[in-house]
Structure formats: C-alpha cells, structure tokens
Design a protein around this motif. Structure first.
Motif, PDB file in Angstrom:
ATOM      1  N   ASP A  63       0.784  -1.397   0.039  1.00  0.00           N
ATOM      2  CA  ASP A  63       0.240  -0.041   0.041  1.00  0.00           C
ATOM      3  C   ASP A  63       0.785   1.138   0.030  1.00  0.00           C
ATOM      4  N   LEU A  64       2.024   1.234  -0.573  1.00  0.00           N
ATOM      5  CA  LEU A  64       2.971   2.481  -0.930  1.00  0.00           C
ATOM      6  C   LEU A  64       2.649   3.083  -2.041  1.00  0.00           C
ATOM      7  N   VAL A  65       2.502   2.445  -3.225  1.00  0.00           N
ATOM      8  CA  VAL A  65       2.188   3.076  -4.446  1.00  0.00           C
ATOM      9  C   VAL A  65       1.177   2.482  -5.258  1.00  0.00           C
ATOM     10  N   GLU A  66       0.558   3.397  -5.880  1.00  0.00           N
ATOM     11  CA  GLU A  66      -0.551   2.812  -6.945  1.00  0.00           C
ATOM     12  C   GLU A  66      -0.199   2.870  -8.413  1.00  0.00           C
ATOM     13  N   GLU A  67      -0.491   1.723  -9.078  1.00  0.00           N
ATOM     14  CA  GLU A  67       0.123   1.732 -10.517  1.00  0.00           C
ATOM     15  C   GLU A  67      -1.254   2.075 -11.344  1.00  0.00           C
ATOM     16  N   SER A  68      -1.116   3.131 -12.279  1.00  0.00           N
ATOM     17  CA  SER A  68      -2.397   3.155 -13.166  1.00  0.00           C
ATOM     18  C   SER A  68      -2.075   3.011 -14.505  1.00  0.00           C
ATOM     19  N   PRO A  69      -2.813   2.589 -15.466  1.00  0.00           N
ATOM     20  CA  PRO A  69      -2.751   2.330 -16.763  1.00  0.00           C
ATOM     21  C   PRO A  69      -2.371   3.783 -17.464  1.00  0.00           C
ATOM     22  N   VAL A  70      -1.419   3.581 -18.364  1.00  0.00           N
ATOM     23  CA  VAL A  70      -0.892   4.723 -19.224  1.00  0.00           C
ATOM     24  C   VAL A  70      -1.269   4.190 -20.544  1.00  0.00           C
ATOM     25  N   THR A  71      -1.948   5.428 -21.439  1.00  0.00           N
ATOM     26  CA  THR A  71      -2.340   5.258 -22.736  1.00  0.00           C
ATOM     27  C   THR A  71      -1.071   4.744 -23.666  1.00  0.00           C
ATOM     28  N   PRO A  72      -1.296   3.469 -24.296  1.00  0.00           N
ATOM     29  CA  PRO A  72      -0.285   2.904 -25.006  1.00  0.00           C
ATOM     30  C   PRO A  72      -0.003   4.024 -26.206  1.00  0.00           C
ATOM     31  N   THR A  73       1.419   4.085 -26.573  1.00  0.00           N
ATOM     32  CA  THR A  73       1.857   4.976 -27.449  1.00  0.00           C
ATOM     33  C   THR A  73       2.259   4.103 -28.854  1.00  0.00           C
ATOM     34  N   GLY A  74       2.082   2.819 -28.728  1.00  0.00           N
ATOM     35  CA  GLY A  74       2.352   1.986 -29.955  1.00  0.00           C
ATOM     36  C   GLY A  74       3.664   1.657 -30.085  1.00  0.00           C
ATOM     37  N   ARG A  75       4.688   2.268 -29.030  1.00  0.00           N
ATOM     38  CA  ARG A  75       5.942   1.804 -29.078  1.00  0.00           C
ATOM     39  C   ARG A  75       6.255   1.230 -27.855  1.00  0.00           C
ATOM     40  N   GLY A  76       7.082  -0.009 -27.847  1.00  0.00           N
ATOM     41  CA  GLY A  76       7.417  -0.602 -26.746  1.00  0.00           C
ATOM     42  C   GLY A  76       6.501  -1.268 -25.852  1.00  0.00           C
ATOM     43  N   ARG A  77       6.917  -1.735 -24.633  1.00  0.00           N
ATOM     44  CA  ARG A  77       6.129  -2.551 -23.944  1.00  0.00           C
ATOM     45  C   ARG A  77       4.985  -1.739 -23.261  1.00  0.00           C
ATOM     46  N   PRO A  78       3.784  -2.302 -22.568  1.00  0.00           N
ATOM     47  CA  PRO A  78       2.895  -1.314 -22.007  1.00  0.00           C
ATOM     48  C   PRO A  78       3.725  -1.157 -20.684  1.00  0.00           C
ATOM     49  N   THR A  80       3.038   1.711 -16.762  1.00  0.00           N
ATOM     50  CA  THR A  80       2.207   2.183 -15.953  1.00  0.00           C
ATOM     51  C   THR A  80       2.720   3.312 -15.194  1.00  0.00           C
ATOM     52  N   ALA A  81       1.780   4.328 -14.773  1.00  0.00           N
ATOM     53  CA  ALA A  81       2.169   5.593 -13.975  1.00  0.00           C
ATOM     54  C   ALA A  81       2.257   5.120 -12.487  1.00  0.00           C
ATOM     55  N   LEU A  82       3.135   5.652 -11.846  1.00  0.00           N
ATOM     56  CA  LEU A  82       3.123   5.324 -10.330  1.00  0.00           C
ATOM     57  C   LEU A  82       2.696   6.523  -9.462  1.00  0.00           C
ATOM     58  N   GLY A  83       2.131   6.540  -8.399  1.00  0.00           N
ATOM     59  CA  GLY A  83       1.656   7.563  -7.767  1.00  0.00           C
ATOM     60  C   GLY A  83       1.318   7.113  -6.233  1.00  0.00           C
ATOM     61  N   ALA A  84       0.756   7.860  -5.351  1.00  0.00           N
ATOM     62  CA  ALA A  84       0.333   7.652  -3.881  1.00  0.00           C
ATOM     63  C   ALA A  84      -0.806   6.470  -3.913  1.00  0.00           C
ATOM     64  N   HIS A  85      -0.527   5.562  -3.219  1.00  0.00           N
ATOM     65  CA  HIS A  85      -1.693   4.591  -2.893  1.00  0.00           C
ATOM     66  C   HIS A  85      -2.538   5.150  -2.134  1.00  0.00           C
ATOM     67  N   VAL A 105      -2.881  17.489   5.454  1.00  0.00           N
ATOM     68  CA  VAL A 105      -2.530  16.328   5.335  1.00  0.00           C
ATOM     69  C   VAL A 105      -2.107  16.102   4.094  1.00  0.00           C
ATOM     70  N   VAL A 106      -0.767  15.436   3.741  1.00  0.00           N
ATOM     71  CA  VAL A 106      -0.179  15.219   2.397  1.00  0.00           C
ATOM     72  C   VAL A 106       0.042  13.920   2.198  1.00  0.00           C
ATOM     73  N   ASP A 107      -0.015  13.308   1.080  1.00  0.00           N
ATOM     74  CA  ASP A 107       0.384  12.029   0.986  1.00  0.00           C
ATOM     75  C   ASP A 107       1.677  12.134   0.072  1.00  0.00           C
ATOM     76  N   LEU A 108       2.027  10.985  -0.259  1.00  0.00           N
ATOM     77  CA  LEU A 108       3.428  10.522  -0.782  1.00  0.00           C
ATOM     78  C   LEU A 108       3.840  11.323  -1.986  1.00  0.00           C
ATOM     79  N   ALA A 109       2.544  11.708  -2.795  1.00  0.00           N
ATOM     80  CA  ALA A 109       2.947  12.375  -4.145  1.00  0.00           C
ATOM     81  C   ALA A 109       2.888  13.850  -3.793  1.00  0.00           C
ATOM     82  N   GLY A 110       2.699  14.108  -2.899  1.00  0.00           N
ATOM     83  CA  GLY A 110       2.777  15.644  -2.297  1.00  0.00           C
ATOM     84  C   GLY A 110       1.362  16.352  -2.735  1.00  0.00           C
ATOM     85  N   THR A 111       0.363  15.606  -2.657  1.00  0.00           N
ATOM     86  CA  THR A 111      -1.106  16.288  -3.048  1.00  0.00           C
ATOM     87  C   THR A 111      -1.589  16.463  -1.406  1.00  0.00           C
TER      88      THR A 111
END
Length: 395
Positions: A63-78, A80-85, A105-111
């Motif tokens: 529960d330290l980071v969350e991975e979110s899908p990133v829109t594929p660019t058509g190049r390379g392997r898929p 994810t984006a890393l952010g605060a869990h 109150v501030v989370d790991l990503a500075g939000t």
C-alpha cells in the motif's frame, strides 16, 4: 522532538539495507516526480524492466504506491504510472504564520488531501497550541496507522527544536512538543517557515546549491545544498534578515542593531515615505508596491528597498557561493518593479570574478504553498528510511 527540521533533503543511500534496496530509491523518485511511468523510473534508476516491475509490485502490495494504466503510444511494452496509494502513508504539515495557521494532510505524491486554516489572536500562543493539538488529535483518529510524521513550519527562530523567538508576535521560547498527538509518539519536526519554503523551492528548481530568500516581515531564507538545508549547529541557521546590512542606528525587535530586515520590508517603505511604523509591515509593503506604478513616493520607496535587497544578496552570494538565488514573497514584486536598481546593486556588490556569470536570480514558483510543501518534504524524508519502511511493513 527532533531538533531543527530533521533529516536531510536527499537522504543518503549509504547503509541502506538489502531489504529495502531499490524500494527507497523508487519511492523517493515517485515523491519527486509523481505520475512517472514505471519505464521512465527504471531508466532514471538504471534498473532493468523486470527489477522495476518487481519493486513496484512489492510497493503496491504494501500500500505504498498505486499503478495506473498509461495510454499506449504504439511503441515498446505497456507501462504504468506510479503514484501515491489511496491507503498509503500520509504526513501532517503545519504552517504557523504571523496572522493565521494551516494544518494539511499530505500524501506520498505531495497532494494535499485535507486542509484546514484559521486566524489566531496573535497575542496568545497557548490558544493556538490548543487549537493545533485538537486538530492533530482529530487527524490521528481519522488516519490512524497511515499517519507517519508531523512537521511544523513556524514564522520565527527555531533552535534545538523549540520556537525560541517570533519577535513580531512577541512569542518567546515556546515548546511545540506539547502538540504530540495523545497516546502516539510520532516523529515531530520543527523548522523555520522560510527554511522549509526554501527546501521546497530548491528541490523543484533543481539547482545543486540554492540560496532562497523571501521578504515578508523582514528577510528569511536558507542555503539548500543538494536538497538539504544548511541550518547550523542548533537549527537556527538562515536568519539572513538579522545580518548587519542595514542602518546601525536602527534597533530591531530581535534585540540587534542594523538588521537587514529593517531596510527591505514594509517598515523600510514606511520610513522612506515618512509614515509611522506600520502595524502590519507585509500589508503596508503590498499596498506600497501596488501604488508604485503611479505614485512617485511609493516608487522611490520600492526602489530603495530593491537597492538594499540587491546589495545584501550580493554579500550572501560572495559568502555562500550558490549556483542560483530564488526570490520569494514580496521580493519578487520588488524586483519586478525596480529591476534596474536591484540588478545594479547586486552586480556592484559581487566580487569581480563573479560578475561575468553571476548566479541567476529566479522567482519562486510555489507561492504561499511553499512552507507547507517543504514541511511535508522533510516529514517524508523522516519516513523514507529503512526503519520507516520496516515499521510500515510491520504495522
């Protein structure tokens, strides 16, 4: 209570245990660049794709980071984006200012995920400590084990972890340890507000050695070297406004004579305009700056302050050797309105060898959020250690 503001801005990797090797580096990178892709993180940390994937998965399971899908660019392997869990660690950042206060109150990503602010009476620090204690207890009950540290930015001089002097408020020797949440001994860090603002600005500007200066009620600031503030033996370093760069006949509320403070803020502007000392130097300076475009007296007052500001910056550059200078608070508007005067006094005050390529003067980018974000930065520095992650994993 930790003295000063605690751990350095860029925690050393030396001595990092094998258990958290790579994990701490990735978490610190996510703090600096929230939303960075796993592929970019692997590249920045010189990890293989497989290692980055394994570390990210481990941190996600904790529960330290969350991975979110990133829109594929058509190049390379898929990737994810890393952010605060959403169930991850948070810290509390407190900003005690001259007229009001904020608790965030501030989370790991500075939000900033929660914030409250209110005015304080100014003449009763006990009232403020009581309100802050209530807020911190409420936050502790809500976030429980997720709350990892409390970091306080105070508009005054900090020494040995104590709020020893805020001369404009007539507050002296206040023990902020009373703010510890009941039944919980969290890491609690205390720093001067300008020091913490300087940490936040320096990390976001990216210079190796940054001199941060801000004009509010007087001049505050700090030298930040590789992300870490240089706060001195007791934590009181950075009181640049009390250098004797001003008129030696003028007494400062701090107890010294000739402080630079008295030549650059609203008190100076009032004196230059023949007005009595203002009750609120910051508001007076703001009004004078606003009038400067059409009022010759106001314009002359701003120019005199700009000249004094430039001269003092030159002295600090000669002594401290930064590679950039960041100007916050009212220093930015003063520079904008009287750039020729400030530049001339800055350049003439530099040692000759510096004039061909003087450290650039940059404008702060975080505004009034700088102290809160800097307080959160050093709070997460305290958490992102072997001990901090071990305690989180065993919670």
């Amino acid at each position: 209570m930790s003295p000063g503001i605690g751990p350095s801005g860029t925690p050393p990797r030396r001595g990092q245990s094998a258990r958290w090797r790579g994990a701490l580096d990735l978490l610190r990178l996510v703090r600096r660049e929230p939303g960075i892709t796993r592929t970019a993180a692997a590249r920045a940390l010189r990890l293989s794709s497989g290692s980055a994937t394994d570390i990210a998965a481990r941190l996600r399971d904790l529960d330290l980071v969350e991975e979110s899908p990133v829109t594929p660019t058509g190049r390379g392997r898929p990737t994810t984006a890393l952010g605060a869990h959403p169930a991850g660690p948070v810290v509390v950042a407190v900003d005690i200012r001259h007229e009001d206060y904020e608790v965030a109150v501030v989370d790991l990503a500075g939000t900033v995920v929660r914030t409250e602010r209110d005015r304080h009476p100014g003449d009763d620090p006990g009232w403020l400590l009581g309100r802050l204690r209530t807020s911190l207890d409420r936050i502790r009950r809500r976030y429980r084990h997720r709350l990892r540290a409390v970091s306080i930015a105070a508009a005054g001089t900090i020494s040995h972890g104590r709020f020893v002097q805020a001369s404009t408020l007539n507050w002296y020797d206040i023990d902020l340890d009373a703010l510890q949440p009941r039944r919980t001994r969290l890491p609690m860090l205390v720093g001067n507000d300008a020091t913490l603002a300087g940490v936040a600005e320096a990390r976001r500007h990216g210079s190796r050695t940054t001199l941060y200066l801000t004009v509010e009620v007087g001049v505050g600031g700090i030298l930040v070297d590789e992300g870490a503030p240089v706060t001195g033996a007791t934590g009181a370093g950075g009181e640049f406004g009390h250098l004797p760069f001003g008129d030696p006949a003028l007494a400062c509320p701090c107890g010294a004579y000739g402080c630079w403070d008295l030549d650059v803020d609203g008190r100076a502007m009032a004196r230059y305009r023949g007005d009595p000392p203002p009750r609120d130097p910051r508001s007076y300076a703001g009004t004078t700056i606003g009038l400067a475009a059409g009022d010759p007296d106001a314009a002359a007052a701003v120019e005199r302050c700009a000249t004094a500001l430039g001269r003092g910056i030159a002295g600090l550059v000669n002594a401290l050797d930064p590679d950039s200078v960041v100007l916050g608070g009212l220093a930015g508007p003063v520079r904008r309105l009287a750039e020729p005067a400030l530049t001339a006094s800055y350049t003439s005050g530099l040692m000759a060898f510096r004039r061909a390529a003087p450290p650039p003067l940059r404008t702060a980018v975080l505004g009034d959020r700088a102290s809160i974000l800097g307080a959160a930065d050093v709070a997460f520095d305290a958490f992102l250690t072997d001990a901090g992650l071990t305690d989180w994993a065993n919670r």
